[in-house]
Write an enzyme that holds these catalytic residues in place. Structure first.
Site, PDB file in Angstrom:
ATOM      1  N   TRP A  37      -3.950  -1.297   3.640  1.00 57.89           N
ATOM      2  CA  TRP A  37      -4.035  -2.221   2.495  1.00 57.89           C
ATOM      3  C   TRP A  37      -3.992  -3.673   2.924  1.00 57.89           C
ATOM      4  O   TRP A  37      -4.675  -4.522   2.319  1.00 57.89           O
ATOM      5  CB  TRP A  37      -2.970  -1.886   1.442  1.00 57.89           C
ATOM      6  CG  TRP A  37      -3.328  -0.585   0.791  1.00 57.89           C
ATOM      7  CD1 TRP A  37      -2.692   0.615   0.947  1.00 57.89           C
ATOM      8  CD2 TRP A  37      -4.478  -0.325  -0.043  1.00 57.89           C
ATOM      9  NE1 TRP A  37      -3.368   1.593   0.254  1.00 57.89           N
ATOM     10  CE2 TRP A  37      -4.453   1.044  -0.362  1.00 57.89           C
ATOM     11  CE3 TRP A  37      -5.506  -1.114  -0.550  1.00 57.89           C
ATOM     12  CZ2 TRP A  37      -5.424   1.644  -1.168  1.00 57.89           C
ATOM     13  CZ3 TRP A  37      -6.479  -0.517  -1.354  1.00 57.89           C
ATOM     14  CH2 TRP A  37      -6.425   0.845  -1.652  1.00 57.89           C
ATOM     15  N   ASP A  51       1.468  -8.348  -1.788  1.00 64.31           N
ATOM     16  CA  ASP A  51       0.978  -7.160  -2.481  1.00 64.31           C
ATOM     17  C   ASP A  51       2.133  -6.161  -2.474  1.00 64.31           C
ATOM     18  O   ASP A  51       2.476  -5.601  -1.436  1.00 64.31           O
ATOM     19  CB  ASP A  51      -0.246  -6.591  -1.747  1.00 64.31           C
ATOM     20  CG  ASP A  51      -0.730  -5.285  -2.371  1.00 64.31           C
ATOM     21  OD1 ASP A  51      -0.097  -4.816  -3.345  1.00 64.31           O
ATOM     22  OD2 ASP A  51      -1.735  -4.731  -1.886  1.00 64.31           O
ATOM     23  N   LYS A  81       1.820   3.190  -9.461  1.00 59.65           N
ATOM     24  CA  LYS A  81       2.674   3.842  -8.466  1.00 59.65           C
ATOM     25  C   LYS A  81       4.141   3.757  -8.889  1.00 59.65           C
ATOM     26  O   LYS A  81       4.791   4.776  -9.077  1.00 59.65           O
ATOM     27  CB  LYS A  81       2.477   3.207  -7.097  1.00 59.65           C
ATOM     28  CG  LYS A  81       1.028   3.355  -6.624  1.00 59.65           C
ATOM     29  CD  LYS A  81       0.709   2.447  -5.476  1.00 59.65           C
ATOM     30  CE  LYS A  81      -0.779   2.364  -5.250  1.00 59.65           C
ATOM     31  NZ  LYS A  81      -1.382   3.638  -4.883  1.00 59.65           N
TER      32      LYS A  81
HETATM   33  C1  LIG Z   1      -0.534  -1.393  -1.321  1.00 55.12           C
HETATM   34  C2  LIG Z   1      -1.756  -1.215  -2.178  1.00 55.12           C
HETATM   35  N1  LIG Z   1      -2.493  -2.289  -2.503  1.00 55.12           N
HETATM   36  C3  LIG Z   1      -3.592  -2.182  -3.266  1.00 55.12           C
HETATM   37  C4  LIG Z   1      -4.010  -0.956  -3.751  1.00 55.12           C
HETATM   38  C5  LIG Z   1      -5.268  -0.882  -4.578  1.00 55.12           C
HETATM   39  O1  LIG Z   1      -4.941  -0.691  -5.899  1.00 55.12           O
HETATM   40  P1  LIG Z   1      -6.066  -0.329  -6.977  1.00 55.12           P
HETATM   41  O2  LIG Z   1      -6.570   1.041  -6.652  1.00 55.12           O
HETATM   42  O3  LIG Z   1      -5.331  -0.398  -8.292  1.00 55.12           O
HETATM   43  O4  LIG Z   1      -7.119  -1.379  -6.881  1.00 55.12           O
HETATM   44  C6  LIG Z   1      -3.282   0.188  -3.444  1.00 55.12           C
HETATM   45  C7  LIG Z   1      -3.732   1.503  -3.941  1.00 55.12           C
HETATM   46  O5  LIG Z   1      -3.373   2.554  -3.472  1.00 55.12           O
HETATM   47  C8  LIG Z   1      -2.123   0.051  -2.626  1.00 55.12           C
HETATM   48  O6  LIG Z   1      -1.408   1.124  -2.281  1.00 55.12           O
END
Ligand SMILES: Cc1ncc(COP(=O)(O)O)c(C=O)c1O
Length: 369
Positions: free
Chosen positions: A108, A178, A202
């Site tokens: 991520w 994030d 989550k």
């Molecule tokens: C740490 C992290 N950031 C960003 C995301 C992306 O999120 P989204 O699928 O809502 O765009 C995720 C999704 O699993 C994640 O675990």
């Protein structure tokens, strides 16, 4: 038809993820007629008094839980974590010559950095690729640029299972986090950050709502330069902080999750204690059977939210996942990027679920070891 507890499994999915049973029951009770309105939340006008109250109550609960200082706005947006990868550089980088620092600590962190070159220079302040993102940077190891627009980090890497317990010092450069797979799992000192964001599915709700907590000066930095939906300022300045139709039902669910955290769990410090206790149960079995299981993360970087580990071989991992399902332990297959097994033990996973998993892991290691 009513919800029956015995049809439910222990769901270790990384997200969308398990929800507290009492929240599901409240949703069920409200579904046909929300508080005497004669309609469900899904049918309420977003500009009507009842939904505006839901919106304000949800934002107020987020503020209370995280003790958010007055100079930060709470925006409830669409687009998930992914849209923030674009909105952040678009709003915070003011010209193509300016850089942003990114900590590449896992899938991520890397994904977040990928859109930066559209707006400015990407500075990789740390790259954990050589150790396959199994560890986090040591203090002093970061190559920070004091003129950067901001520093971005992923506080919990959902796929690689590494989590920061301390946050880096970035001086005058705003730190942006994030926190998608950990927001509301522990107290955070928001004043340390320029912005914190999380997709809700989550630890803080269901898919569709993205929580963005951002300091007012950073909102102004994008100003009117950034177009339409992508502008933090347009969202923050819109009537009732609704530039367009927001994700009404997901916002309502985030509000219920916050209420559950406040009234049933007893706040984020208590939530953190429970999460530490649950993670310990899983990591204890891993360590007890270290000749059989191999954890991905270095011990000091272990995530309280996502425990990632392997049995001696991929076929055995598959057997583990299949056999676990027969014990009502669901969604344990690791992400395709890494393989193996991943147990996501977010806020709503009860201690009994983790204890059932630990018992199964123990028996499995003895039977197959
Ligand atoms: C740490 C992290 N950031 C960003 C995301 C992306 O999120 P989204 O699928 O809502 O765009 C995720 C999704 O699993 C994640 O675990």
């Amino acid at each position: 038809m009513s919800t029956t507890v015995d049809t439910r499994v222990y769901n270790f999915s990384a997200g969308p993820a398990t929800l507290p049973l009492s929240v599901l029951e409240e949703i069920q009770a409200d579904l046909m007629s929300y508080r005497g309105t004669g309609m469900s939340v899904m049918e309420l006008s977003h500009r009507g008094k009842t939904f505006i109250e839901i919106m304000e109550d949800t934002a107020a609960r987020i503020r209370q839980l995280l003790s958010i200082p007055a100079e930060y706005e709470v925006l409830l947006l669409q687009g998930g974590g992914r849209l923030q990868n674009v909105m952040l550089p678009m709003n915070l980088i003011t010209g193509p010559g300016q850089s942003a620092d990114y900590l590449l600590t896992g899938f991520w962190g890397v994904s977040s950095s990928e859109d930066v070159p559209h707006f400015g220079r990407l500075n990789k302040a740390f790259d954990g690729k050589s150790c396959n993102y199994s560890r986090l940077p040591q203090p002093g190891e970061l190559k920070l640029d004091p003129t950067a627009a901001y520093v971005h980090m992923t506080s919990n890497e959902t796929i690689h299972g590494v989590q920061f317990q301390q946050f880096p010092e970035t001086g005058a450069v705003p730190l942006v986090v994030d926190a998608s797979s950990e927001l509301m799992s522990r107290p955070l000192d928001i004043s340390r950050f320029g912005a914190v964001y999380a997709c809700a599915q989550k630890t803080s709700g269901i898919a569709g709502c993205t929580i963005v907590i951002i300091r007012r000066d950073l909102i102004e930095r994008g100003g009117d330069r950034v177009p339409g939906y992508l502008s933090y300022k347009k969202h923050a300045d819109a009537a009732d902080k609704m530039l367009n139709t927001p994700p009404t039902f997901p916002i309502y669910v985030t509000g219920l999750i916050c209420k559950w955290l406040q009234e049933e769990v007893g706040g984020l410090a208590q939530m953190e204690r429970l999460n530490q206790e649950k993670a310990q149960v899983v990591y204890d079995v891993l360590d007890r059977h270290s000749g059989f299981y191999r954890g991905h993360a270095e011990r000091s970087a272990r995530s309280l939210m996502n425990a990632v580990f392997f049995t001696p071989n991929p076929q055995m991992d598959e057997t583990f996942v299949t056999e676990a399902r027969k014990h009502l332990l669901s969604d344990l297959r690791g992400h395709r990027v890494l393989g193996g097994i991943r147990a996501s033990i977010y806020n709503a996973m009860p201690l009994e679920g983790v204890q059932t998993l630990a018992q199964f892991m123990n028996d499995f290691a003895i039977r197959h070891g």
